[in-house]
Design a protein around this motif. Structure first.
Motif, short mmCIF file in Angstrom:
data_model
loop_
_atom_site.label_atom_id
_atom_site.label_comp_id
_atom_site.label_asym_id
_atom_site.label_seq_id
_atom_site.Cartn_x
_atom_site.Cartn_y
_atom_site.Cartn_z
N ILE A 1 -7.42 25.21 2.54
CA ILE A 1 -6.92 24.96 1.20
C ILE A 1 -5.75 23.99 1.31
N ALA A 2 -5.63 23.07 0.39
CA ALA A 2 -4.64 21.98 0.48
C ALA A 2 -3.20 22.48 0.56
N THR A 3 -2.89 23.60 -0.07
CA THR A 3 -1.50 24.08 -0.08
C THR A 3 -1.04 24.54 1.29
N GLN A 4 -1.96 24.72 2.23
CA GLN A 4 -1.58 25.15 3.57
C GLN A 4 -1.51 24.00 4.58
N VAL A 5 -1.69 22.75 4.11
CA VAL A 5 -1.67 21.59 4.98
C VAL A 5 -0.43 20.74 4.68
N GLU B 1 -7.74 32.94 11.13
CA GLU B 1 -6.38 32.67 10.67
C GLU B 1 -5.61 31.96 11.79
N MET B 2 -5.28 30.70 11.55
CA MET B 2 -4.54 29.90 12.54
C MET B 2 -3.05 30.18 12.43
N PRO B 3 -2.33 30.13 13.53
CA PRO B 3 -0.88 30.34 13.47
C PRO B 3 -0.15 29.13 12.88
N ARG B 4 1.05 29.39 12.37
CA ARG B 4 1.92 28.34 11.82
C ARG B 4 2.04 27.19 12.82
N LEU B 5 2.10 25.97 12.31
CA LEU B 5 2.30 24.72 13.05
C LEU B 5 1.09 24.28 13.86
N THR B 6 -0.07 24.93 13.67
CA THR B 6 -1.28 24.46 14.34
C THR B 6 -1.60 23.05 13.85
N PRO B 7 -1.73 22.07 14.74
CA PRO B 7 -2.09 20.71 14.31
C PRO B 7 -3.50 20.67 13.74
N VAL B 8 -3.70 19.89 12.71
CA VAL B 8 -5.03 19.69 12.13
C VAL B 8 -5.24 18.20 11.92
N SER B 9 -6.46 17.77 12.11
CA SER B 9 -6.85 16.40 11.85
C SER B 9 -7.71 16.40 10.59
N MET B 10 -7.21 15.78 9.53
CA MET B 10 -7.91 15.80 8.25
C MET B 10 -9.10 14.85 8.30
N ALA C 1 0.85 -1.20 0.00
CA ALA C 1 0.00 0.00 0.00
C ALA C 1 0.88 1.24 0.00
N PRO C 2 0.42 2.32 -0.64
CA PRO C 2 1.21 3.55 -0.64
C PRO C 2 1.37 4.08 0.79
N ALA C 3 2.49 4.67 1.06
CA ALA C 3 2.77 5.19 2.40
C ALA C 3 1.99 6.47 2.64
N SER C 4 1.54 6.64 3.86
CA SER C 4 0.91 7.88 4.28
C SER C 4 1.96 8.75 4.95
N ALA C 5 1.64 10.01 5.09
CA ALA C 5 2.56 10.91 5.78
C ALA C 5 2.72 10.44 7.22
N TYR C 6 3.88 10.65 7.78
CA TYR C 6 4.13 10.27 9.16
C TYR C 6 3.97 11.49 10.04
N GLY C 7 3.26 11.32 11.10
CA GLY C 7 3.07 12.44 12.02
C GLY C 7 1.80 13.20 11.73
N PRO C 8 1.45 14.10 12.59
CA PRO C 8 0.19 14.84 12.41
C PRO C 8 0.28 15.88 11.30
N SER C 9 -0.85 16.17 10.71
CA SER C 9 -0.94 17.24 9.73
C SER C 9 -0.93 18.57 10.46
#
Length: 105
Positions: free
Chosen positions: A92-96, A55-64, A26-34
């Motif tokens: 927007i995807a470019t910010q995740v 507007e969230m600050p840089r490095l804010t964790p997100v759960s997709m 299976a293709p690998a998923s990203a490691y660690g939180p988004s």
């Protein structure tokens, strides 16, 4: 020194098995939180820039949660529904960064 045919055949067989295993994995998923990867990331009530409410600050964790294609903005039309400490919304995807595999919304 001449390699015996038996060893050559075994090596070729092992290499073929390894290649088949790699293709079936299976293709690998990203490691660690988004997380938010820019100085601030927009959180929107809808999959478009018109619904931005925070507007969230840089490095804010997100759960997709899921993805959808909608308004083109910042070079893409892919939006992710996300859960954050600031609430649930769309980014927007470019910010995740560290995007994980999620289904369509």
């Amino acid at each position: 020194m001449r390699i015996k045919p038996l060893y050559t055949a075994a090596a070729v067989s092992a290499a073929g098995a390894a290649a088949a295993l790699a293709l079936s994995a299976a293709p690998a998923s990203a490691y660690g939180p988004s997380y938010c990867n820019t100085s601030t990331c927009s959180l929107s009530a809808s999959a478009g820039s018109g619904g931005i409410y925070f507007e969230m600050p840089r490095l804010t964790p997100v759960s997709m949660v899921c993805w959808t294609d909608n308004q083109w903005w910042d070079g893409t039309n892919r939006w992710f529904k996300v859960n954050t400490v600031y609430g649930t919304g769309y980014m927007i995807a470019t910010q995740v960064s560290n995007q994980t595999r999620v289904g369509h919304c």
